[in-house]
Write a protein that holds these residues in place. Structure first.
Motif, PDB file in Angstrom:
ATOM      1  N   LEU A   6       0.832  -1.206   0.000  1.00 52.59           N
ATOM      2  CA  LEU A   6       0.000   0.000   0.000  1.00 52.59           C
ATOM      3  C   LEU A   6       0.863   1.251   0.000  1.00 52.59           C
ATOM      4  O   LEU A   6       0.486   2.266  -0.586  1.00 52.59           O
ATOM      5  CB  LEU A   6      -0.918  -0.009   1.221  1.00 52.59           C
ATOM      6  N   SER A   7       2.013   1.190   0.655  1.00 48.77           N
ATOM      7  CA  SER A   7       2.855   2.380   0.736  1.00 48.77           C
ATOM      8  C   SER A   7       3.324   2.826  -0.643  1.00 48.77           C
ATOM      9  O   SER A   7       3.420   4.030  -0.920  1.00 48.77           O
ATOM     10  CB  SER A   7       4.062   2.116   1.636  1.00 48.77           C
ATOM     11  N   GLU A   8       3.611   1.874  -1.517  1.00 48.01           N
ATOM     12  CA  GLU A   8       4.031   2.233  -2.870  1.00 48.01           C
ATOM     13  C   GLU A   8       2.886   2.877  -3.648  1.00 48.01           C
ATOM     14  O   GLU A   8       3.072   3.862  -4.373  1.00 48.01           O
ATOM     15  CB  GLU A   8       4.541   0.995  -3.610  1.00 48.01           C
ATOM     16  N   LEU A   9       1.698   2.320  -3.498  1.00 50.77           N
ATOM     17  CA  LEU A   9       0.531   2.895  -4.170  1.00 50.77           C
ATOM     18  C   LEU A   9       0.225   4.289  -3.638  1.00 50.77           C
ATOM     19  O   LEU A   9      -0.099   5.210  -4.408  1.00 50.77           O
ATOM     20  CB  LEU A   9      -0.683   1.984  -3.985  1.00 50.77           C
ATOM     21  N   GLU A  10       0.335   4.464  -2.315  1.00 46.83           N
ATOM     22  CA  GLU A  10       0.101   5.779  -1.725  1.00 46.83           C
ATOM     23  C   GLU A  10       1.147   6.782  -2.206  1.00 46.83           C
ATOM     24  O   GLU A  10       0.841   7.960  -2.416  1.00 46.83           O
ATOM     25  CB  GLU A  10       0.133   5.673  -0.198  1.00 46.83           C
ATOM     26  N   ALA A  11       2.376   6.294  -2.397  1.00 45.61           N
ATOM     27  CA  ALA A  11       3.435   7.169  -2.904  1.00 45.61           C
ATOM     28  C   ALA A  11       3.097   7.665  -4.306  1.00 45.61           C
ATOM     29  O   ALA A  11       3.252   8.851  -4.617  1.00 45.61           O
ATOM     30  CB  ALA A  11       4.774   6.429  -2.901  1.00 45.61           C
ATOM     31  N   VAL A  12       2.619   6.773  -5.159  1.00 42.67           N
ATOM     32  CA  VAL A  12       2.260   7.162  -6.530  1.00 42.67           C
ATOM     33  C   VAL A  12       1.132   8.186  -6.516  1.00 42.67           C
ATOM     34  O   VAL A  12       1.186   9.204  -7.231  1.00 42.67           O
ATOM     35  CB  VAL A  12       1.853   5.916  -7.346  1.00 42.67           C
ATOM     36  N   LEU A  13       0.117   7.965  -5.697  1.00 46.46           N
ATOM     37  CA  LEU A  13      -1.016   8.897  -5.648  1.00 46.46           C
ATOM     38  C   LEU A  13      -0.588  10.251  -5.096  1.00 46.46           C
ATOM     39  O   LEU A  13      -1.062  11.298  -5.555  1.00 46.46           O
ATOM     40  CB  LEU A  13      -2.145   8.312  -4.799  1.00 46.46           C
ATOM     41  N   ALA A  14       0.305  10.248  -4.114  1.00 44.29           N
ATOM     42  CA  ALA A  14       0.769  11.515  -3.546  1.00 44.29           C
ATOM     43  C   ALA A  14       1.552  12.322  -4.576  1.00 44.29           C
ATOM     44  O   ALA A  14       1.367  13.533  -4.709  1.00 44.29           O
ATOM     45  CB  ALA A  14       1.635  11.252  -2.310  1.00 44.29           C
ATOM     46  N   VAL A  15       2.434  11.665  -5.328  1.00 43.72           N
ATOM     47  CA  VAL A  15       3.200  12.358  -6.366  1.00 43.72           C
ATOM     48  C   VAL A  15       2.255  12.869  -7.458  1.00 43.72           C
ATOM     49  O   VAL A  15       2.421  13.974  -7.979  1.00 43.72           O
ATOM     50  CB  VAL A  15       4.279  11.431  -6.962  1.00 43.72           C
ATOM     51  N   ALA A  16       1.247  12.067  -7.786  1.00 43.91           N
ATOM     52  CA  ALA A  16       0.281  12.481  -8.811  1.00 43.91           C
ATOM     53  C   ALA A  16      -0.499  13.708  -8.360  1.00 43.91           C
ATOM     54  O   ALA A  16      -0.795  14.602  -9.164  1.00 43.91           O
ATOM     55  CB  ALA A  16      -0.674  11.327  -9.118  1.00 43.91           C
ATOM     56  N   ARG A  17      -0.839  13.787  -7.076  1.00 43.61           N
ATOM     57  CA  ARG A  17      -1.581  14.944  -6.558  1.00 43.61           C
ATOM     58  C   ARG A  17      -0.739  16.207  -6.592  1.00 43.61           C
ATOM     59  O   ARG A  17      -1.192  17.273  -6.998  1.00 43.61           O
ATOM     60  CB  ARG A  17      -2.043  14.689  -5.121  1.00 43.61           C
ATOM     61  N   SER A  20       4.974  16.618  -7.650  1.00 43.01           N
ATOM     62  CA  SER A  20       6.274  16.914  -7.050  1.00 43.01           C
ATOM     63  C   SER A  20       6.644  15.803  -6.082  1.00 43.01           C
ATOM     64  O   SER A  20       5.834  15.430  -5.220  1.00 43.01           O
ATOM     65  CB  SER A  20       6.237  18.251  -6.312  1.00 43.01           C
ATOM     66  N   PHE A  21       7.864  15.274  -6.221  1.00 43.54           N
ATOM     67  CA  PHE A  21       8.323  14.244  -5.286  1.00 43.54           C
ATOM     68  C   PHE A  21       8.588  14.860  -3.909  1.00 43.54           C
ATOM     69  O   PHE A  21       8.313  14.234  -2.886  1.00 43.54           O
ATOM     70  CB  PHE A  21       9.591  13.572  -5.826  1.00 43.54           C
ATOM     71  N   ARG A  22       9.132  16.072  -3.887  1.00 42.63           N
ATOM     72  CA  ARG A  22       9.441  16.707  -2.608  1.00 42.63           C
ATOM     73  C   ARG A  22       8.166  16.982  -1.800  1.00 42.63           C
ATOM     74  O   ARG A  22       8.097  16.679  -0.608  1.00 42.63           O
ATOM     75  CB  ARG A  22      10.206  18.008  -2.845  1.00 42.63           C
ATOM     76  N   SER A  29       5.683  12.276   5.178  1.00 47.72           N
ATOM     77  CA  SER A  29       6.694  12.289   6.248  1.00 47.72           C
ATOM     78  C   SER A  29       7.814  11.285   6.003  1.00 47.72           C
ATOM     79  O   SER A  29       8.238  10.547   6.900  1.00 47.72           O
ATOM     80  CB  SER A  29       6.032  12.021   7.616  1.00 47.72           C
ATOM     81  N   VAL A  30       8.287  11.241   4.752  1.00 48.19           N
ATOM     82  CA  VAL A  30       9.431  10.395   4.397  1.00 48.19           C
ATOM     83  C   VAL A  30      10.413  11.254   3.602  1.00 48.19           C
ATOM     84  O   VAL A  30      10.101  12.372   3.197  1.00 48.19           O
ATOM     85  CB  VAL A  30       9.001   9.169   3.548  1.00 48.19           C
TER      86      VAL A  30
END
Length: 314
Positions: A6-17, A20-22, A29-30
């Motif tokens: 799930l963490s990988e999927l959440e990472a993709v959605l966060a970057v998509a939103r 920006s990776f930063r 919080s990573v």
């Protein structure tokens, strides 16, 4: 193919939103490198590039856009199931992300503090900004704004009294300028102008006996933060148009004087709002209950104060 976490999927959605990776890393919080590694690992595992990366921008690839549109609803369902299962805990836990204006966050801060003290396993992530956003698209659990700004498809929980705007200036300013008796008189005054998040200049709004007036006042100073406008008004630089919540202490202390009060009718107050959905996370449910309790207690204090004033006048 091994199922991705799930963490990988959440990472993709966060970057998509955020595009920006930063910014996505800050939300989760990573570190940025850890987030980038998680996305790269998922891309390598499925054999498809989800993002187009340059030194200046990040955007979804065609495959990435389809992937996000399919994964986002599924991940939302999974989170809802986890939250629903967690609601059987005696004490709510987890993180609530809330979007609010600076003024709204300041007014609700006593509730936030009481909430964290009462529920030590909860965390609040408060993001303050002037612009109105889609809290669902931006990944927030709830928002806090004036009632008139809340989309109609949201569930709204009122907080606090109705609010009014106030036109204020310092005693020093009015020692040199005749107080305005109507909005039209503002043309002869220096106004501290307010810039909206969109970049446009906010027009001061007035209403009396069905007559509505908008004024784009002239002045040497334009600001985008209420605290700065308040400080400028105290120095005698000009008139400011702020909420009563911002200026009440100065009015009571006599450091500011109010004018055009009969031209500023009350507006619906603040509310916490969230999407109408079948399941509300236990933490959000607990926060809305506390806000209702706080609003009821505040309403009783106001009614009691009015009764005491009426008795005194009698």
């Amino acid at each position: 193919m091994r199922t991705s976490g799930l963490s990988e999927l959440e990472a993709v959605l966060a970057v998509a939103r955020h595009r920006s990776f930063r910014a996505a890393a800050n939300e989760m919080s990573v570190s940025t490198s850890a987030l980038s590694h998680a996305v790269a690992a998922l891309e390598a595992r499925i054999g498809v590039r989800l993002f187009n990366r340059t030194t200046r921008s990040v955007s979804l690839s065609e495959a990435g856009a389809q992937f996000v549109s399919s994964v986002a609803p599924a991940l939302s369902t999974i989170h809802a199931a986890l939250e629903q299962a967690g609601s059987f805990r005696d004490t709510p836990s987890g993180t609530l992300r809330i979007n609010a204006s600076v003024g709204a966050a300041n007014q609700v801060m006593p509730v936030f503090i009481a909430f964290l003290q009462h529920y030590p396993e909860m965390k609040l992530d408060i993001v303050t900004e002037g612009r109105l956003i889609d809290i669902v698209v931006e990944g927030f659990d709830a928002g806090i704004r004036l009632m008139e700004s809340v989309p109609q498809d949201m569930i709204a929980v009122p907080f606090g009294d109705r609010q009014r705007f106030a036109v204020v200036g310092s005693p020093a300013y009015f020692s040199q300028h005749k107080p305005p008796r109507a909005p039209v008189d503002l043309s002869a005054h220096r106004c501290i102008r307010s810039r909206m998040p969109s970049g446009s200049i906010y027009q001061w709004e007035f209403e009396r006996r069905g007559e509505t007036v908008r004024v784009d006042g002239d002045g040497a100073l334009t600001l985008d933060e209420p605290g700065l406008m308040l400080a400028a008004a105290r120095t005698g630089l000009g008139l400011a148009y702020l909420t009563e919540w911002n200026v009440n202490a100065d009015l009571e202390a006599g450091t500011l004087v109010r004018v055009l009060e009969d031209w500023t009718p009350p507006l619906d107050g603040l509310c916490l709002y969230y999407p109408g959905r079948r399941h509300v996370p236990a933490g959000l449910r607990a926060l809305t209950d506390m806000i209702r309790e706080y609003a009821d207690a505040n309403r009783e204090r106001v009614v009691g104060k009015r009764k005491r004033r009426s008795a005194f006048r009698a």
